[in-house]
Design a protein around this motif. Structure first.
Motif, mmCIF file in Angstrom:
data_model
loop_
_atom_site.group_PDB
_atom_site.id
_atom_site.type_symbol
_atom_site.label_atom_id
_atom_site.label_comp_id
_atom_site.label_asym_id
_atom_site.label_seq_id
_atom_site.Cartn_x
_atom_site.Cartn_y
_atom_site.Cartn_z
ATOM 1 N N LYS A 11 -13.387 -5.217 -15.107
ATOM 2 C CA LYS A 11 -13.564 -3.784 -14.867
ATOM 3 C C LYS A 11 -15.002 -3.366 -15.155
ATOM 4 O O LYS A 11 -15.558 -2.522 -14.452
ATOM 5 C CB LYS A 11 -12.569 -2.970 -15.714
ATOM 6 N N ARG A 92 -11.658 -7.644 7.565
ATOM 7 C CA ARG A 92 -11.849 -7.513 6.110
ATOM 8 C C ARG A 92 -12.232 -8.847 5.473
ATOM 9 O O ARG A 92 -12.942 -8.886 4.475
ATOM 10 C CB ARG A 92 -10.606 -6.940 5.428
ATOM 11 N N TRP A 162 -16.407 0.674 -1.465
ATOM 12 C CA TRP A 162 -15.094 0.559 -0.830
ATOM 13 C C TRP A 162 -14.151 -0.279 -1.703
ATOM 14 O O TRP A 162 -13.031 0.124 -1.981
ATOM 15 C CB TRP A 162 -15.220 -0.068 0.572
ATOM 16 N N SER A 163 -14.626 -1.460 -2.141
ATOM 17 C CA SER A 163 -13.711 -2.315 -2.907
ATOM 18 C C SER A 163 -13.511 -1.785 -4.330
ATOM 19 O O SER A 163 -12.462 -2.004 -4.926
ATOM 20 C CB SER A 163 -14.160 -3.780 -2.897
ATOM 21 N N VAL A 166 -10.591 0.477 -4.067
ATOM 22 C CA VAL A 166 -9.317 -0.255 -3.994
ATOM 23 C C VAL A 166 -8.976 -0.816 -5.372
ATOM 24 O O VAL A 166 -7.854 -0.669 -5.859
ATOM 25 C CB VAL A 166 -9.389 -1.395 -2.956
ATOM 26 N N ALA A 167 -9.963 -1.454 -6.013
ATOM 27 C CA ALA A 167 -9.713 -2.145 -7.280
ATOM 28 C C ALA A 167 -9.253 -1.185 -8.383
ATOM 29 O O ALA A 167 -8.461 -1.561 -9.245
ATOM 30 C CB ALA A 167 -10.969 -2.891 -7.731
ATOM 31 N N TRP A 168 -9.755 0.050 -8.335
ATOM 32 C CA TRP A 168 -9.358 1.023 -9.359
ATOM 33 C C TRP A 168 -8.168 1.862 -8.910
ATOM 34 O O TRP A 168 -7.811 2.854 -9.561
ATOM 35 C CB TRP A 168 -10.553 1.914 -9.733
ATOM 36 N N GLY A 169 -7.586 1.477 -7.779
ATOM 37 C CA GLY A 169 -6.368 2.141 -7.328
ATOM 38 C C GLY A 169 -6.587 3.564 -6.864
ATOM 39 O O GLY A 169 -5.689 4.402 -6.993
ATOM 40 N N ILE A 170 -7.752 3.868 -6.316
ATOM 41 C CA ILE A 170 -8.011 5.223 -5.801
ATOM 42 C C ILE A 170 -7.542 5.298 -4.343
ATOM 43 O O ILE A 170 -6.768 6.171 -3.988
ATOM 44 C CB ILE A 170 -9.504 5.589 -5.956
ATOM 45 N N THR A 171 -7.980 4.364 -3.506
ATOM 46 C CA THR A 171 -7.462 4.289 -2.141
ATOM 47 C C THR A 171 -6.394 3.201 -2.114
ATOM 48 O O THR A 171 -6.699 2.025 -2.249
ATOM 49 C CB THR A 171 -8.582 3.938 -1.139
ATOM 50 N N ILE A 172 -5.137 3.608 -1.928
ATOM 51 C CA ILE A 172 -4.035 2.641 -2.011
ATOM 52 C C ILE A 172 -3.548 2.202 -0.630
ATOM 53 O O ILE A 172 -3.447 1.013 -0.355
ATOM 54 C CB ILE A 172 -2.892 3.217 -2.877
ATOM 55 N N GLY A 173 -3.263 3.146 0.232
ATOM 56 C CA GLY A 173 -2.714 2.789 1.541
ATOM 57 C C GLY A 173 -3.779 2.366 2.538
ATOM 58 O O GLY A 173 -4.965 2.633 2.345
ATOM 59 N N GLN A 177 -7.772 3.535 2.962
ATOM 60 C CA GLN A 177 -8.809 2.503 2.843
ATOM 61 C C GLN A 177 -9.706 2.491 4.077
ATOM 62 O O GLN A 177 -10.918 2.297 3.974
ATOM 63 C CB GLN A 177 -8.170 1.131 2.616
#
Lengths: 205, 248
Positions: A11, A92, A162-163, A166-173, A177
């Motif tokens: 993290k 991706r 961008w990643s 995703v990694a911190w769970g902000i953009t999930i779907g 994304q």
């Protein structure tokens, strides 16, 4: 498995890419892009940064150490991946691969960029902007290295946002994304106009 | 004479033996699938050049794409041999074993690592012990709807096979086990062990080791939204991490 240091290290590595490294990169690009508008503003901003109090500690704490950690642990992440873009020719997967290639290019570029500027010490010439401009226009290889290094850093930063999301769970779907990716690439476009424009303008000085 | 299907199989006699390619001609029948072709070779182990060979070793069980046993690389992509229909494949058809698992022989691999990873994340619901605990809490239909697709995972290993971060150098547990954490944590009874499962994917090889190449979601034969599961577990682990730190 339940080794909590691992989560912390990952993290921290992820966060450092945004704060402070990414923010510094954005500030650095914004500052340089002032050369497009007016060399005087560029010189004034450069002078402001140069005269910051406790500069050596700011450089160490906010630039050198974060980049060193991000780069060294990142090198391990690059090593552990087994890239397979030829077998899995998906968008991706290519971004994943390019993220790692630009990581290596950026580290090499930053080391050369800092080392060469520190040794050439344009600050001592009295007119940083003119000496640096003369250097860029008389060294085409260095100019090309700056273009490649900048673009690699810009992509690594923007695709990294961008990643990070995703990694911190902000953009999930997948839709969130995709939208985030378009915004990140938009940011890369804006940064590139500023950074490449700055290089071109500085070369003319 | 019936139409012949050209089949190329990557063969290897054991984990440390050298690999080789063998070619076969298989008579076409209606709705022919890869498993039926391999069964044909078992009955008549003769190569296209007329040379006799040993039967090709492979695994299969359900023959309806629910067990995950017949995973192999068909024409370059990991999938189930039983649902690989010849009519939908370009020829010559190539078969290779999964490359991310220990090879046993030919197309048979040892997927134990997949199952060990399910154990690490406690991918189950604790049931009654020495006495009846009574009926559990109900699950909202809203949650059943998105959780059901995750329950279709058959631990086939296709996601892991396609993942650049799942390999012999890395400890990454792979997309399937992470998605199972999301499934069992969404279950009202399973939720009672949600902290254990989150803690398990916060260590080495856990959710942080995903690099978002997102091949998994592209190759999953059950169309499980694996990348959505991984990102959701990213959010749950971050919450858990902060909560754990602030309550300590």
């Amino acid at each position: 498995m339940s080794n909590s240091n691992h989560f912390l290290i990952r993290k921290v590595h992820s966060l450092l890419g945004i704060i402070p490294i990414g923010l510094f990169f954005a500030e650095h690009t914004a500052m340089n892009s002032m050369a497009i508008v007016d060399g005087g503003i560029w010189s004034a901003w450069t002078s402001f940064l140069h005269h910051m109090p406790f500069k050596i500690f700011l450089e160490l704490g906010f630039i050198f150490l974060p980049i060193a950690f991000h780069a060294i642990y990142g090198a391990y992440i690059v090593y552990v991946a087994k890239n397979n873009t030829l077998q899995y020719n998906y968008f991706r997967n290519w971004m994943f691969y390019i993220q790692r290639i630009t990581a290596i290019i950026t580290v090499l570029f930053v080391v050369w960029h800092v080392w060469s500027l520190k040794t050439m010490n344009f600050w001592s010439t009295g007119s940083y902007i003119n000496s640096f401009g003369a250097y860029l226009s008389s060294h085409p290889i260095a100019f090309v290295a700056y273009v490649i290094g900048f673009l690699a850093a810009a992509f690594h930063f923007c695709n990294g946002i961008w990643s990070f999301l995703v990694a911190w769970g902000i953009t999930i779907g997948p839709k969130a994304q995709n939208v985030a990716f378009i915004i990140c690439m938009g940011l890369m476009g804006v940064l590139s106009i500023g950074g490449l424009g700055a290089l071109y303008s500085l070369m003319l000085h | 004479m019936a139409e012949m299907i050209r089949l190329r199989v990557k063969r290897q006699d054991g984990p440390n033996a050298a690999s080789r390619w063998e070619e076969f001609n298989i008579p076409y029948t209606k709705n022919l699938n890869v498993i039926a072709m391999l069964m044909h070779i078992q009955k008549n182990p003769v190569m296209a050049n007329g040379q006799k060979t040993t039967p090709v070793v492979f695994e299969c069980n359900c023959l309806e794409e629910v067990c995950g046993a017949c995973s192999m690389v068909v024409n370059g992509k990991p999938r189930q041999a039983c649902s690989s229909l010849v009519d939908q494949l370009s020829q010559p058809i190539t078969l290779e074993p999964l490359s991310k698992f220990t090879l046993i022989r030919d197309l048979q691999v040892d997927r134990t690592r997949m199952f060990e990873n399910l154990k690490k994340v406690k991918a189950w619901i604790d049931i009654d012990g020495t006495y009846d605990l009574g009926a559990g809490p109900r699950m909202a239909a809203r949650d059943q709807e998105w959780a059901y697709p995750l329950s279709r995972c058959m631990t086939c290993g296709c996601c892991a096979e396609s993942c650049p971060n799942y390999n012999q150098k890395s400890a990454f547990i792979g997309p399937a086990a992470i998605s199972q954490v999301r499934l069992f944590n969404a279950h009202p009874t399973g939720e009672m062990q949600s902290h254990d499962r989150l803690d398990a994917i916060m260590g080495e090889g856990g959710v942080t080791d995903c690099g978002n190449a997102q091949n998994c979601v592209r190759v999953c034969p059950k169309e499980i939204p694996l990348t959505t599961s991984i990102a959701d577990m990213g959010r749950q682990t971050v919450k858990r991490w902060i909560d754990r730190a602030l309550r300590s």
